[in-house]
Design a protein around this motif. Structure first.
Motif, PDB file in Angstrom:
ATOM      1  N   ALA A 220     -65.326 -66.129  22.181  1.00  0.00           N
ATOM      2  CA  ALA A 220     -65.321 -66.503  23.595  1.00  0.00           C
ATOM      3  C   ALA A 220     -66.721 -66.806  24.111  1.00  0.00           C
ATOM      4  CB  ALA A 220     -64.697 -65.386  24.417  1.00  0.00           C
ATOM      5  N   TRP A 221     -66.770 -67.767  24.994  1.00  0.00           N
ATOM      6  CA  TRP A 221     -68.032 -68.151  25.598  1.00  0.00           C
ATOM      7  C   TRP A 221     -68.366 -67.233  26.773  1.00  0.00           C
ATOM      8  CZ3 TRP A 221     -71.284 -72.730  25.149  1.00  0.00           C
ATOM      9  CH2 TRP A 221     -71.038 -73.451  23.970  1.00  0.00           C
ATOM     10  N   THR A 222     -69.636 -66.933  26.889  1.00  0.00           N
ATOM     11  CA  THR A 222     -70.072 -66.124  28.028  1.00  0.00           C
ATOM     12  C   THR A 222     -70.449 -67.060  29.178  1.00  0.00           C
ATOM     13  OG1 THR A 222     -72.386 -66.173  27.364  1.00  0.00           O
ATOM     14  CG2 THR A 222     -71.029 -64.408  26.430  1.00  0.00           C
ATOM     15  N   PRO A 223     -70.444 -66.542  30.393  1.00  0.00           N
ATOM     16  CA  PRO A 223     -70.869 -67.351  31.546  1.00  0.00           C
ATOM     17  C   PRO A 223     -72.277 -67.914  31.360  1.00  0.00           C
ATOM     18  CG  PRO A 223     -69.842 -65.309  32.292  1.00  0.00           C
ATOM     19  CD  PRO A 223     -69.963 -65.208  30.804  1.00  0.00           C
ATOM     20  N   LYS A 224     -73.108 -67.156  30.708  1.00  0.00           N
ATOM     21  CA  LYS A 224     -74.481 -67.598  30.493  1.00  0.00           C
ATOM     22  C   LYS A 224     -74.498 -68.830  29.581  1.00  0.00           C
ATOM     23  CE  LYS A 224     -79.004 -65.765  29.158  1.00  0.00           C
ATOM     24  NZ  LYS A 224     -79.697 -64.725  28.384  1.00  0.00           N
ATOM     25  N   GLU A 225     -73.706 -68.757  28.524  1.00  0.00           N
ATOM     26  CA  GLU A 225     -73.637 -69.891  27.606  1.00  0.00           C
ATOM     27  C   GLU A 225     -73.062 -71.115  28.310  1.00  0.00           C
ATOM     28  OE1 GLU A 225     -72.906 -68.222  23.133  1.00  0.00           O
ATOM     29  OE2 GLU A 225     -71.321 -67.847  24.586  1.00  0.00           O
ATOM     30  N   ASP A 226     -72.026 -70.872  29.103  1.00  0.00           N
ATOM     31  CA  ASP A 226     -71.432 -71.958  29.876  1.00  0.00           C
ATOM     32  C   ASP A 226     -72.469 -72.631  30.758  1.00  0.00           C
ATOM     33  OD1 ASP A 226     -68.933 -71.661  28.808  1.00  0.00           O
ATOM     34  OD2 ASP A 226     -68.119 -70.502  30.479  1.00  0.00           O
ATOM     35  N   ALA A 227     -73.247 -71.794  31.412  1.00  0.00           N
ATOM     36  CA  ALA A 227     -74.262 -72.318  32.338  1.00  0.00           C
ATOM     37  C   ALA A 227     -75.294 -73.145  31.585  1.00  0.00           C
ATOM     38  CB  ALA A 227     -74.931 -71.163  33.075  1.00  0.00           C
ATOM     39  N   LEU A 228     -75.714 -72.638  30.447  1.00  0.00           N
ATOM     40  CA  LEU A 228     -76.709 -73.361  29.653  1.00  0.00           C
ATOM     41  C   LEU A 228     -76.181 -74.721  29.224  1.00  0.00           C
ATOM     42  CD1 LEU A 228     -78.218 -70.586  27.341  1.00  0.00           C
ATOM     43  CD2 LEU A 228     -79.478 -72.015  28.951  1.00  0.00           C
ATOM     44  N   LEU A 229     -74.951 -74.704  28.744  1.00  0.00           N
ATOM     45  CA  LEU A 229     -74.352 -75.944  28.262  1.00  0.00           C
ATOM     46  C   LEU A 229     -74.179 -76.949  29.403  1.00  0.00           C
ATOM     47  CD1 LEU A 229     -73.086 -77.578  25.981  1.00  0.00           C
ATOM     48  CD2 LEU A 229     -70.922 -76.406  26.399  1.00  0.00           C
ATOM     49  N   THR A 230     -73.640 -76.450  30.492  1.00  0.00           N
ATOM     50  CA  THR A 230     -73.418 -77.330  31.644  1.00  0.00           C
ATOM     51  C   THR A 230     -74.731 -77.926  32.147  1.00  0.00           C
ATOM     52  OG1 THR A 230     -71.583 -75.903  32.283  1.00  0.00           O
ATOM     53  CG2 THR A 230     -72.363 -77.435  33.933  1.00  0.00           C
ATOM     54  N   LYS A 231     -75.692 -77.074  32.236  1.00  0.00           N
ATOM     55  CA  LYS A 231     -76.995 -77.519  32.741  1.00  0.00           C
ATOM     56  C   LYS A 231     -77.579 -78.601  31.826  1.00  0.00           C
ATOM     57  CE  LYS A 231     -81.420 -75.561  34.236  1.00  0.00           C
ATOM     58  NZ  LYS A 231     -82.321 -74.404  34.107  1.00  0.00           N
TER      59      LYS A 231
END
Length: 287
Positions: free
Chosen positions: A16-27
């Motif tokens: 599972a992806w963490t919110p932090k990883e999501d944020a990094l990817l999105t950014k």
DNA sequence: AAGATCACCAACCGCAGTCGT
DNA sequence: GACGACTGCGGTTGGTGATCT
């Protein structure tokens, strides 16, 4: 040969992806755009493989993703599209704004499979009924769990996944891949696993299709192509009742023309040519 | 209340297609 | 044409919450 190493082989994160990883990817994607998935994780500071990043973005993070329940209209559309295209989820998803192939695939497997089955549609050949499969799967899990408790040594062994030989994929754009809507004897194709040279070759299937009896009709909504309302083949008579839904922006004459074109394709004797032609025909609706 | 089973869905895996060299 | 890198696709798995017994 040529395959990028799996993330598990290079010690990258999985699961599972963490919110932090999501944020990094999105950014990162917002700043640099999609693509270059191989190098993206490194550049974005993620300990993920490119594949994983792409999947996460495509299926979850993309801003145009529509979250929430599938509406009845979408439900209907999926059923119709599936009857036409089979398990070609990406094509189906391409026609339903905001929905991903993964989402549609999941939705089909969990909801629509059952629904179709309840309506008496035989989908078992194409994709074993979800409930049966799940029961089996859950039993297997149960056993696995039991075994896990009984032996530590066996546990490590069980972690090594054993994959059954996968069926060889048939040639691209072969319609339907695993769809039972058309009686291209899908057992003759790869789904049974043994026939490694399998390619859809079913003269009988062609005959089935050639015997289709269709009706021309106008859809109420959705504005897209051709589908078979009762997509089970009546074995006795080799007949199929079809209904045709055409885009709203086509005139009636065009509709009939399209219908005729489709019907002609059904009569092509060369199965391979039939598939290719049918594919391009179907996809012409999807662009 | 607790364990068993079911259902859902995000994520993984391997294959095939495409493109550049 | 052969090869390797990259990408996209569809099938499958596994975690987890919901429901059943």
């Amino acid at each position: 040969m040529g395959r990028a190493p799996c993330c598990s082989k290079v010690g990258l994160h999985k699961g599972a992806w963490t919110p932090k990883e999501d944020a990094l990817l999105t950014k990162y994607i917002q700043a640099h755009g999609e693509g270059q998935w191989k190098s993206l994780p490194k550049k974005a500071g993620l300990l993920r493989c490119g594949k994983s990043c792409r999947l996460r973005w495509m299926n979850y993070l993309r801003p145009d993703i529509k979250r929430g329940n599938i509406s009845p209209e979408e439900d209907d559309l999926i059923i119709r599209m599936h009857s036409l295209l089979g398990n070609r989820w990406s094509l189906i998803a391409g026609r339903i704004p905001g929905r991903t192939d993964n989402e549609i695939k999941n939705y089909w497997n969990t909801h629509l499979c059952k629904k179709m089955k309840n309506q008496g549609t035989d989908l078992e050949e194409e994709s074993p009924s979800a409930s049966k499969k799940k029961t089996k799967k859950n039993k297997q899990r149960k056993e696995k769990k039991k075994n896990k408790e009984t032996s530590e040594d066996e546990e490590t062994e069980k972690k090594t996944k054993v994959y059954l030989p996968k069926p060889i994929r048939v040639k691209p754009l072969t319609l339907p891949r695993t769809d039972s809507s058309f009686t291209f004897d899908s057992s003759a194709s790869s789904s049974q696993g043994n026939n490694s040279n399998s390619k859809v070759e079913s003269p009988e299937g062609t005959e089935d299709v050639m015997n289709l009896v269709c009706e021309v009709g106008m859809g109420e909504n959705n504005g897209f192509g051709f589908f078979c309302e009762d997509h089970d083949i009546v074995n006795e008579s080799n007949m199929l009742e079809c209904e045709t839904y055409f885009p709203m922006d086509h005139g009636q004459g065009t509709l009939e023309k399209l219908y005729e074109e489709y019907f002609q394709l059904l009569s092509v004797e060369d199965t391979c040519q039939y598939e290719l032609d049918l594919d391009s025909f179907a996809e012409s609706f999807l662009v």
